[in-house]
Scaffold this motif. Structure first.
Motif: not given
Length: 350
Positions: A221-248
């Protein structure tokens, strides 16, 4: 001399030259004491000046590619005298391809408009009397280029996306400090550590007569690629991840089932940008791979071909440059909206 108005207020007069100059400036949208330029006139002149500057900038950026394309059809053998039909001086501006279909040299196996491309595809990289880069052919170095561009990018972008998911959506101790440390590593110029990398890769058998130095490191991998994708992921709601974790669901399942599909525009865009960088990575091939190895990439091979020609005929090298640039241009033309859209979305934050 002044004139009296109805209110006995003196009115200042101007010389004929000043009056004419004011009229000219008003025509170009500039108001003076003698003439007032309307807003429409000023806007029209401003737009014209803006477009002239933009067209000039576009010409500066586009002309080198047009020069390369036009020159790839030219004959550049120095054996032909200056000013003859077969010669072209590359120190001058080339506006149009200078093509000849006359075959006056018995050693030339083919004449015509596409002679230089014939040399690249069938002669320049092969063994034999007209060989300039033995023992591999053009298709071999092209295959090497695909290997060095597809495999590291396909694996490395997924690795970078996994790291971006960890830095953006998983809370763990020291997450921000580790990320800042990785970003600080970008400040170190890559060429400054290539000598140490060569020594390390050479001791591991990855450099010299091997192309592993251009494959394995990129798969992490590349840290620059990880940086840009990280910024993109900040725009995704965390509630999706929390709901998936509740479902196991675990983090691996969340990443594969939710993050990858949702972040696919950013992943594809960063993958294309990484592909372009790997495709044109001349310096790494030149340092890590020997010149006589069959594992050199296409830009490295083009450099060697130009050396073997000894500047006596550089048009085949220019034709090889066109063939090298063409796949990147096609990819960018097909996916430019996705690339630009992904870069715009990297500024969003939840």
């Amino acid at each position: 001399m002044t004139n009296e108005t109805e209110n006995n207020v003196p009115e200042k007069t101007y010389s004929s030259f000043r009056y004419a100059l004011g009229a000219v400036l008003a025509f170009f949208g500039i108001s003076t004491r003698t003439h007032h330029a309307g807003k429409k006139r000023a806007k029209l002149v401003g737009d014209i000046v803006t477009y002239i500057v933009l067209l000039f900038g576009a010409f500066i950026m586009v002309y080198p590619f047009w020069w390369m394309l036009a020159s790839s059809f030219a004959w550049t053998f120095t054996a032909y005298p200056e000013g003859s039909e077969m010669a072209i001086n590359f120190s001058h501006i080339v506006w149009w391809p200078q093509i000849t279909t006359i075959n006056t040299n018995d050693t030339v196996p083919y004449g015509g408009a596409f002679y230089n491309y014939y040399v690249v595809l069938n002669v320049a990289f092969q063994t034999g009397a007209m060989s300039y880069l033995a023992p591999m052919g053009y298709w071999r170095v092209l295959l090497n280029n695909l290997l060095y561009s597809v495999v590291p990018v396909a694996v490395g972008v997924i690795t970078s996306a996994a790291a971006a998911f960890s830095f953006a959506k998983i809370n763990w101790v020291g997450r921000n400090k580790v990320f800042m440390f990785l970003l600080a590593a970008i400040m170190v110029p890559g060429p400054s550590i290539m000598t140490a990398q060569y020594v390390m890769y050479k001791s591991w058998g990855m450099a010299g007569d091997s192309g592993l130095a251009l494959i394995i490191p990129g798969m992490f991998g590349s840290i620059m690629t990880a940086f840009f994708i990280r910024q993109f992921l900040f725009g995704l709601p965390t509630s999706i991840i929390e709901a998936a974790k509740i479902d196991g669901a675990g983090y691996f399942r969340i990443f594969c089932g939710f993050i990858l599909p949702l972040a696919m525009p950013a992943i594809v865009a960063q993958g294309l940008l990484s592909f372009m960088g790997c495709w044109n990575n001349y310096l790494a091939s030149y340092i890590f791979i020997d010149n006589d190895s069959q594992w050199i990439n296409l830009p490295h091979a083009m450099f060697l071909v130009n050396q073997r020609y000894e500047n006596s005929n550089i048009a085949p090298t220019i034709a090889a440059s066109v063939l090298c640039v063409l796949p990147v241009l096609v990819l960018f033309a097909c996916f430019q909206k996705m690339i630009i859209g992904s870069l715009m979305l990297t500024g969003s934050k939840e």
